[in-house]
Design an enzyme around this catalytic site. Structure first.
Site, PDB file in Angstrom:
ATOM      1  N   HIS A  12       0.445  -0.772  -0.248  1.00  0.00           N
ATOM      2  CA  HIS A  12       0.292   0.538   0.272  1.00  0.00           C
ATOM      3  C   HIS A  12       1.126   0.762   0.345  1.00  0.00           C
ATOM      4  CE1 HIS A  12      -3.917   2.134   1.171  1.00  0.00           C
ATOM      5  NE2 HIS A  12      -2.839   2.888   0.768  1.00  0.00           N
ATOM      6  N   HIS A  14       2.024   4.965  -1.482  1.00  0.00           N
ATOM      7  CA  HIS A  14       1.067   6.671  -2.019  1.00  0.00           C
ATOM      8  C   HIS A  14       2.480   7.362  -2.736  1.00  0.00           C
ATOM      9  CE1 HIS A  14      -2.614   6.788  -1.066  1.00  0.00           C
ATOM     10  NE2 HIS A  14      -2.631   6.774  -0.307  1.00  0.00           N
ATOM     11  N   LYS A  95      -9.049   0.086  -5.897  1.00  0.00           N
ATOM     12  CA  LYS A  95      -9.146  -0.038  -4.602  1.00  0.00           C
ATOM     13  C   LYS A  95     -10.279   1.398  -4.970  1.00  0.00           C
ATOM     14  CE  LYS A  95      -7.659   2.195  -0.752  1.00  0.00           C
ATOM     15  NZ  LYS A  95      -6.593   3.277  -0.150  1.00  0.00           N
ATOM     16  N   HIS A 134     -10.393   1.792   1.542  1.00  0.00           N
ATOM     17  CA  HIS A 134     -10.231   2.285   2.750  1.00  0.00           C
ATOM     18  C   HIS A 134     -11.812   2.412   3.497  1.00  0.00           C
ATOM     19  CE1 HIS A 134      -8.782   5.787   4.168  1.00  0.00           C
ATOM     20  NE2 HIS A 134      -9.866   5.791   5.798  1.00  0.00           N
ATOM     21  N   HIS A 168      -5.110  -0.992   5.321  1.00  0.00           N
ATOM     22  CA  HIS A 168      -4.198  -0.265   7.007  1.00  0.00           C
ATOM     23  C   HIS A 168      -5.300  -0.440   7.669  1.00  0.00           C
ATOM     24  CE1 HIS A 168      -6.731   2.484   5.259  1.00  0.00           C
ATOM     25  NE2 HIS A 168      -6.080   3.532   4.044  1.00  0.00           N
ATOM     26  N   ASP A 240       1.646   2.325   4.063  1.00  0.00           N
ATOM     27  CA  ASP A 240       0.910   3.776   3.393  1.00  0.00           C
ATOM     28  C   ASP A 240       1.804   5.046   3.598  1.00  0.00           C
ATOM     29  OD1 ASP A 240      -1.929   4.971   2.701  1.00  0.00           O
ATOM     30  OD2 ASP A 240      -2.642   4.909   4.827  1.00  0.00           O
TER      31      ASP A 240
END
Ligand code: DOR
Ligand code: ZN
Length: 340
Positions: A12, A14, A95, A134, A168, A240
């Site tokens: 995970h 970004h 996602k 999420h 997460h 994350d």
């Protein structure tokens, strides 16, 4: 004694775009064999063209054959089977964000009517495309993830062949779901294994520890540690790591996200060491479980760490990492790739 980790995976991540992508991509590609790349750009990555172009920009920024970006598409209820079949080979997962729940999620799903999502989710299930979620409601901030548990249960029972990854996770309630539904899996971050809400807001407010979902109670962290340190086969490491410019964090109205990519492996080594968890479990948590769950075979990369203090830099190209200017116990000694 040095510690080696084989083929670490960040399930995970970004990586952002443009200047930020170029500034932070190597923090992951240097030390990880691959990562699941989140699609919450502006606009979100929701077409085949956008996804392929984004992957090319990532490959350019990382410029490293030993790092695989595993791409994800931003979930839209309108996706049909023809579209999904046409993009299946380009993606590793899709996602799903509840609308407005976090950074750049405005185009996510509102209302959570499972029937409205059924055509897209059934097509994903048939095509064996995993769904990353999420999992937060828009309720009281400390209860958002626990309130989402019933949605996870509805999704897991309505689509028993769909692999659903609870991203997460931060609560005991999410940990408890892992053994209840065969098709539920989870990623866990290093910061949620280390901190509680006390570290974020118990003293002076710590903007660089502020993220969504917010860190919870000690008993939640204990539950996360239990499954991570024992390498429960349904949990994987997912950092994350979510970089924001320093000005966006140290601001009145702080952006959510903790930047951990450059220190994630060192912190994991330290945690498993101090908690007396085995090296085998660290290896499974950071690579083996993810390979089995996703059916991926990343390029070999061997990271050697040693128990020598490492002073975390104050920033990486303008992005402040977790534990900036502090000393952590482990350092990276050597990185070997099949190319090197
Ligand atoms: O803290 C967070 N930051 N949580 C998320 O879910 C998104 C992320 C970001 O993109 O900044
Ligand atoms: Zn994220």
């Amino acid at each position: 004694m040095p510690l080696t980790i084989n083929t670490p995976l960040d399930m995970h991540l970004h990586l952002r775009d443009e200047a930020m992508l170029h500034n932070i991509a190597k923090a992951s590609s240097d030390t990880f064999s691959g990562a699941i790349i989140m699609p919450n750009l502006v606009p979100p990555v929701s077409s085949k063209e956008a996804l392929i172009a984004y992957k090319q920009r990532i490959l350019l920024a990382t410029n490293d054959n030993s790092f695989t970006p595993y791409m994800t598409l931003f979930f839209k209820p309108s996706y049909d089977k023809i579209f999904l079949a046409s993009i299946k080979d380009e993606i590793t997962a899709i996602k799903l964000y509840p609308a407005g729940i976090t950074t750049n999620s405005e185009e996510g799903v509102s209302g959570f009517d499972i029937e409205a999502l059924r055509p897209a989710l059934e097509a994903m299930s048939d095509l064996e495309i995993p769904l990353c979620v999420h999992g937060e409601t828009n309720g009281f901030v400390m209860d958002r993830e626990a309130e989402f548990a019933s949605i996870y249960e509805d999704l897991a029972s309505a689509f028993p062949n769909l692999k659903i990854i609870m991203e997460h996770i931060t609560t005991k309630s999410s940990v408890d779901l892992l053994d209840k539904y065969p098709n539920l899996y989870a990623t866990i971050t290093i910061h949620h294994l280390l901190i509680t809400l006390d570290d974020v807001a118990g003293g002076m407010l710590q903007p660089h520890l502020f993220c969504k979902p917010i860190a919870k109670r000690p008993e939640d962290r204990d539950a996360l540690r239990k499954v991570a340190l024992s390498a429960h086969p349904k949990v994987m490491f997912g950092s994350d790591s979510a970089p924001h410019p320093k000005e966006a964090k140290e601001a009145c109205g702080c952006a959510a996200g903790v930047f951990t990519a450059p220190i994630a492996l060192q912190l994991l080594a330290e945690l498993f060491d101090t908690q007396d968890a085995s090296q085998e479990n660290l290896q499974a948590f950071i690579s083996g479980n993810a390979q089995a769950i996703y059916g991926i075979a990343p390029t070999d990369k061997v990271i050697t760490l040693e128990k020598t203090p490492f002073k975390v830099p104050s920033d990486y190209n303008g992005v402040v990492p977790m534990y900036a200017n502090e000393e952590i116990a482990y350092s990276i000694k050597e990185i070997q790739t099949s190319q090197s």
